[in-house]
Design a protein around this motif. Structure first.
Motif, short mmCIF file in Angstrom:
data_model
loop_
_atom_site.label_atom_id
_atom_site.label_comp_id
_atom_site.label_asym_id
_atom_site.label_seq_id
_atom_site.Cartn_x
_atom_site.Cartn_y
_atom_site.Cartn_z
N LEU A 1 40.30 16.80 -8.92
CA LEU A 1 40.14 15.34 -8.89
C LEU A 1 41.48 14.65 -8.65
CD1 LEU A 1 37.57 14.69 -11.76
CD2 LEU A 1 37.33 13.91 -9.41
N PHE A 2 42.52 15.10 -9.33
CA PHE A 2 43.84 14.49 -9.15
C PHE A 2 44.39 14.73 -7.74
CE2 PHE A 2 44.33 13.81 -13.78
CZ PHE A 2 44.93 12.56 -13.74
N GLN A 3 44.05 15.87 -7.15
CA GLN A 3 44.48 16.10 -5.77
C GLN A 3 43.82 15.10 -4.83
OE1 GLN A 3 43.54 20.42 -5.77
NE2 GLN A 3 45.61 20.72 -4.99
N ALA A 4 42.54 14.81 -5.07
CA ALA A 4 41.85 13.80 -4.26
C ALA A 4 42.44 12.41 -4.52
CB ALA A 4 40.35 13.82 -4.58
N MET A 5 42.82 12.15 -5.76
CA MET A 5 43.43 10.87 -6.09
C MET A 5 44.81 10.72 -5.43
SD MET A 5 42.24 10.93 -10.09
CE MET A 5 43.42 9.74 -10.69
N THR A 6 45.47 11.84 -5.21
CA THR A 6 46.78 11.82 -4.54
C THR A 6 46.66 11.26 -3.13
OG1 THR A 6 47.64 13.68 -5.84
CG2 THR A 6 48.67 13.27 -3.70
N LEU A 7 45.60 11.65 -2.42
CA LEU A 7 45.38 11.16 -1.06
C LEU A 7 45.21 9.64 -1.06
CD1 LEU A 7 42.89 13.88 0.26
CD2 LEU A 7 45.38 13.79 0.56
N LYS A 8 44.45 9.16 -2.05
CA LYS A 8 44.22 7.72 -2.14
C LYS A 8 45.50 6.98 -2.51
CE LYS A 8 41.55 4.19 -4.57
NZ LYS A 8 40.57 3.87 -5.60
#
Length: 476
Positions: free
Chosen positions: A58-65
């Protein structure tokens, strides 16, 4: 009939499948998909590790955002929707036990800064760029453990500064700093994955962990070191063992005394690992679960003590060290000590310089293994130890290399020989069988006498010792 259709309509309406409003979630789960391990299908048995790996995804996906919006955590509604979508994508695993939305929401009380730019402002642009520089090589698909350690070392230093300057709270600061770092180069998927792979272990897991076997960390990173105790025959002492890394590289595992405080031990292990010199045994990792251990590079030719005095059953000595080799070993040890005393990162005193703590590589190059390296300021005492204590011990080590003897009486014998101008041939190791350069032998003996002077003020610094030894070697 109308009543019947009305009933069916109401029934269908009430049982219409619930659809999640995916438009409220702007995370892209396709770039870094969550891959559940087999044990995660039984969440009761492996809840901690499975929840942690799901949160990492989840945090990796949040990094993109974050790269676009600069926001780190999600608002309450989006955190809830994104968690529901994520859990539905992995419905074979009961991830709702993890309550992931609580850890990605900006509505959490006393949360660290929620904006990348604010994080940079708090730690300073210079510190942020230094962190990025120290972690940049994580973009390589097969980055080394040393690259990871450099990043971990810099991350911990930066995180400490962030916690000190963020006066409201330090909750979530570790995650916020990781996202801020990883979001700086989202065009490189290897960098994002490398940053999370290397640093995720620095995030304190919110889920209780089960007791596990001893774990050792390569350079403080999350990568586990498989410590393999090879055999009793390969035990180097009662506290040192030969181990094998997953890559096949041999290592030495040294068990430490009990009662060590874990935080200070980990900090000390990381500090030691940062110190690199050709004549120092490198610290590769540590174990802080159960028994405390340090992991060192393996020097295949064992200790200098074994070569000079014998090792093993029957006190069998190793092959004879030639005079030339003894000179090179002495210079190597001197260079290593000189580096410690003038180390640009943190000046140190060794405190236990002796032949048993000098190890020889495949090419018989000398490397000093630490005993209890301690920080110190130049010209100030650390307990009863000073750099001049190291110089004295090095002088006695020189005498042992010259003579092949152990006795402390060597110090007085050498002083008498130099002061009275007596013959020095009787002091030479008989195993050399006269195969040494007399002028070099006398010069080295004189250096050893100066190093072992009773008065500290009369002893030279290691920088001078190195220069004198190198000049002696170059005379012929």
């Amino acid at each position: 009939m109308a009543i019947r259709y009305l009933f069916l309509f109401i029934f269908a309406l009430l049982h219409k499948p619930h659809k999640i409003n995916s438009s409220a979630c702007t995370l892209d789960f396709t770039r870094f998909p969550y891959e559940a391990q087999s044990e995660c299908f039984d969440m009761d048995a492996a809840a901690s590790s499975c929840c942690s790996s799901a949160l990492q995804s989840l945090f990796q996906a949040m990094t993109l955002k974050s790269n676009q919006s600069r926001s780190i955590f999600l608002n309450f509604l989006e955190a809830q929707n994104c968690t529901n979508i994520f859990e539905n994508l992995h419905n074979r695993i009961n991830l709702n036990k993890c309550e992931l939305q609580d850890f990605i929401s900006s509505s959490t009380r006393d949360l660290c800064s929620n904006n990348v730019d604010q994080i940079v402002d708090l730690i300073g642009v210079e510190s942020y760029n230094e962190l990025r520089f120290n972690c940049k090589d994580l973009s390589s698909r097969n980055h080394s453990d040393e690259v990871c350690f450099d990043c971990v070392f810099s991350y911990r230093k930066t995180l400490q500064a962030l916690k000190e300057r963020n006066r409201s709270s330090d909750k979530g600061c570790a995650e916020a700093l990781l996202v801020s770092l990883a979001s700086s180069d989202v065009q490189s998927p290897n960098f994002v994955q490398g940053a999370f792979s290397c640093l995720w272990n620095e995030i304190q897991s919110p889920w209780p962990t089960q007791k596990s076997p001893n774990k050792a960390y390569i350079l403080g990173s999350k990568k586990l070191l498989a410590i393999v105790i090879v055999a009793v025959a390969l035990i180097l002492s009662g506290k040192c063992y030969v181990g094998i890394m997953p890559s096949g590289m041999p290592t030495v595992i040294k068990k430490l005394n009990q009662g060590i405080r874990v935080p200070s031990f980990v900090d000390e292990a990381c500090r030691k690992a940062k110190i690199r010199h050709p004549n120092l045994v490198s610290t590769l990792g540590y174990c802080d679960k159960g028994e405390h251990c340090l992991v060192y590079e393996h020097c295949v030719n064992g200790s200098l003590a074994g070569w000079l005095f014998g090792n093993g059953a029957g006190n069998v000595k190793a092959p004879i060290l030639t005079w030339e080799r003894r000179m090179q070993i002495s210079i190597g040890v001197a260079r290593g000590l000189c580096f410690l005393h003038a180390n640009p990162l943190d000046k140190m005193v060794h405190g236990d310089v002796k032949v048993a703590n000098i190890f020889l590589t495949e090419k018989l190059e000398a490397k000093i293994i630490d005993s209890d390296l301690s920080s110190f300021k130049p010209h100030e005492r650390k307990g009863l130890l000073t750099i001049k204590t190291d110089v004295f011990d090095f002088g006695f080590l020189l005498l042992q290399v010259l003579t092949g003897k152990k006795a402390k009486s060597l110090i007085e014998e050498a002083r008498d020989a130099i002061m009275k101008g007596a013959s020095i041939s009787a002091m030479a190791d008989p195993r050399l069988n006269g195969a040494y350069v007399a002028s070099e032998f006398r010069n080295v003996l004189a250096i050893a006498v100066r190093c072992t002077a009773p008065n500290e003020g009369e002893r030279p610094y290691m920088e001078e010792v190195v220069r004198k030894l190198e000049e002696t070697q170059n005379l012929v």
